[in-house]
Design a protein around this motif. Structure first.
Motif, PDB file in Angstrom:
ATOM      1  N   GLU A  93     -18.306 -28.107  -6.301  1.00  0.00           N
ATOM      2  CA  GLU A  93     -17.172 -27.360  -5.761  1.00  0.00           C
ATOM      3  C   GLU A  93     -16.047 -28.347  -5.473  1.00  0.00           C
ATOM      4  OE1 GLU A  93     -15.928 -24.792  -1.824  1.00  0.00           O
ATOM      5  OE2 GLU A  93     -18.052 -25.015  -2.301  1.00  0.00           O
ATOM      6  N   LEU A  94     -15.009 -28.321  -6.299  1.00  0.00           N
ATOM      7  CA  LEU A  94     -13.894 -29.245  -6.134  1.00  0.00           C
ATOM      8  C   LEU A  94     -12.986 -28.773  -5.010  1.00  0.00           C
ATOM      9  CD1 LEU A  94     -12.880 -29.963  -9.838  1.00  0.00           C
ATOM     10  CD2 LEU A  94     -14.577 -31.146  -8.422  1.00  0.00           C
ATOM     11  N   VAL A  95     -12.704 -29.661  -4.083  1.00  0.00           N
ATOM     12  CA  VAL A  95     -11.717 -29.389  -3.038  1.00  0.00           C
ATOM     13  C   VAL A  95     -10.338 -29.715  -3.607  1.00  0.00           C
ATOM     14  CG1 VAL A  95     -10.893 -30.069  -0.740  1.00  0.00           C
ATOM     15  CG2 VAL A  95     -13.359 -29.837  -1.182  1.00  0.00           C
ATOM     16  N   ASP A  96     -10.265 -30.841  -4.315  1.00  0.00           N
ATOM     17  CA  ASP A  96      -9.031 -31.257  -4.993  1.00  0.00           C
ATOM     18  C   ASP A  96      -9.245 -31.096  -6.494  1.00  0.00           C
ATOM     19  OD1 ASP A  96      -7.650 -32.200  -2.634  1.00  0.00           O
ATOM     20  OD2 ASP A  96      -8.995 -33.932  -2.660  1.00  0.00           O
ATOM     21  N   ARG A  97      -8.498 -30.198  -7.109  1.00  0.00           N
ATOM     22  CA  ARG A  97      -8.638 -29.987  -8.544  1.00  0.00           C
ATOM     23  C   ARG A  97      -7.964 -31.111  -9.340  1.00  0.00           C
ATOM     24  NH1 ARG A  97     -11.466 -26.162  -9.004  1.00  0.00           N
ATOM     25  NH2 ARG A  97     -11.378 -25.535 -11.161  1.00  0.00           N
ATOM     26  N   ALA A  98      -7.048 -31.813  -8.689  1.00  0.00           N
ATOM     27  CA  ALA A  98      -6.379 -32.969  -9.289  1.00  0.00           C
ATOM     28  C   ALA A  98      -6.338 -34.063  -8.226  1.00  0.00           C
ATOM     29  CB  ALA A  98      -4.964 -32.600  -9.726  1.00  0.00           C
ATOM     30  N   PRO A  99      -6.389 -35.321  -8.659  1.00  0.00           N
ATOM     31  CA  PRO A  99      -6.375 -36.407  -7.680  1.00  0.00           C
ATOM     32  C   PRO A  99      -5.026 -36.550  -6.975  1.00  0.00           C
ATOM     33  CG  PRO A  99      -6.380 -37.271  -9.917  1.00  0.00           C
ATOM     34  CD  PRO A  99      -6.522 -35.792 -10.026  1.00  0.00           C
ATOM     35  N   ARG A 100      -5.080 -37.110  -5.777  1.00  0.00           N
ATOM     36  CA  ARG A 100      -3.884 -37.459  -5.010  1.00  0.00           C
ATOM     37  C   ARG A 100      -3.774 -38.976  -4.994  1.00  0.00           C
ATOM     38  NH1 ARG A 100      -5.424 -35.760   0.531  1.00  0.00           N
ATOM     39  NH2 ARG A 100      -7.497 -35.342  -0.240  1.00  0.00           N
ATOM     40  N   THR A 101      -2.555 -39.477  -4.893  1.00  0.00           N
ATOM     41  CA  THR A 101      -2.343 -40.923  -4.798  1.00  0.00           C
ATOM     42  C   THR A 101      -1.999 -41.269  -3.359  1.00  0.00           C
ATOM     43  OG1 THR A 101      -1.579 -41.038  -7.092  1.00  0.00           O
ATOM     44  CG2 THR A 101      -1.015 -42.884  -5.657  1.00  0.00           C
ATOM     45  N   ILE A 102      -2.730 -42.260  -2.827  1.00  0.00           N
ATOM     46  CA  ILE A 102      -2.476 -42.740  -1.465  1.00  0.00           C
ATOM     47  C   ILE A 102      -2.349 -44.257  -1.503  1.00  0.00           C
ATOM     48  CG2 ILE A 102      -3.683 -40.792  -0.389  1.00  0.00           C
ATOM     49  CD1 ILE A 102      -6.018 -42.783   0.167  1.00  0.00           C
ATOM     50  N   LEU A 103      -1.804 -44.821  -0.460  1.00  0.00           N
ATOM     51  CA  LEU A 103      -1.703 -46.279  -0.308  1.00  0.00           C
ATOM     52  C   LEU A 103      -1.069 -46.941  -1.527  1.00  0.00           C
ATOM     53  CD1 LEU A 103      -5.231 -46.868   1.246  1.00  0.00           C
ATOM     54  CD2 LEU A 103      -3.065 -46.548   2.462  1.00  0.00           C
ATOM     55  N   GLY A 104      -0.118 -46.268  -2.132  1.00  0.00           N
ATOM     56  CA  GLY A 104       0.612 -46.836  -3.262  1.00  0.00           C
ATOM     57  C   GLY A 104       0.008 -46.558  -4.613  1.00  0.00           C
ATOM     58  N   ASN A 105      -1.261 -46.949  -4.826  1.00  0.00           N
ATOM     59  CA  ASN A 105      -1.833 -46.812  -6.166  1.00  0.00           C
ATOM     60  C   ASN A 105      -3.314 -46.437  -6.173  1.00  0.00           C
ATOM     61  OD1 ASN A 105      -2.854 -49.173  -5.216  1.00  0.00           O
ATOM     62  ND2 ASN A 105      -2.301 -50.414  -6.978  1.00  0.00           N
ATOM     63  N   VAL A 106      -3.824 -45.887  -5.074  1.00  0.00           N
ATOM     64  CA  VAL A 106      -5.225 -45.485  -5.013  1.00  0.00           C
ATOM     65  C   VAL A 106      -5.305 -43.973  -5.214  1.00  0.00           C
ATOM     66  CG1 VAL A 106      -7.312 -45.414  -3.598  1.00  0.00           C
ATOM     67  CG2 VAL A 106      -5.750 -47.377  -3.419  1.00  0.00           C
TER      68      VAL A 106
END
Length: 125
Positions: A93-106
């Motif tokens: 069960e995906l909570v995020d269907r697409a990744p998010r970018t945090i801390l600049g490039n993670v």
């Protein structure tokens, strides 16, 4: 002196389902599985590439919420988009269907394991 992470313990409701999920979804291997009492079973899982850190699955009839359930487990990946697709095909069960970018490039993305546990995928450049 604290040297390193030893293991992360996660309460689960269905040991068989949980072992299968962690093996199929993340490639973890079973190191040891046993009952420590008539009602409580433990299973220690590890990555072949880093056997010194384990995920401990704990299954028993009375899980006390006062003990905590672990907020999330994070797994390092190399292609987060491909892994999200693969894990969704396995029924995650995906909570995020697409990744998010945090801390600049993670890049990060969350999903739920078979017991509702929060799992995170992390891709670092």
């Amino acid at each position: 002196m604290i040297k390193r992470l030893e293991h992360v313990g996660v309460f689960v409701q269905d040991m068989e389902r949980s072992i299968h999920f962690y093996q199929e979804a993340f490639g973890l291997l079973v190191r040891r599985r046993e009952f420590i009492s008539p009602q409580v079973e433990l299973c220690f899982l590890y990555f072949e590439e880093s056997p010194e850190v384990e995920v401990e699955l704990v299954c028993g009839p009375s899980i006390e919420s006062s003990e905590g359930l672990v907020n999330h487990l994070a797994f390092r990946v190399t292609n987060i988009e491909a892994e999200l697709n693969r894990l969704e095909q396995l029924g995650a069960e995906l909570v995020d269907r697409a990744p998010r970018t945090i801390l600049g490039n993670v890049k990060i993305a969350f999903m739920k394991g078979p017991n509702g546990e929060k799992l995170e995928l992390v891709e670092r450049e």
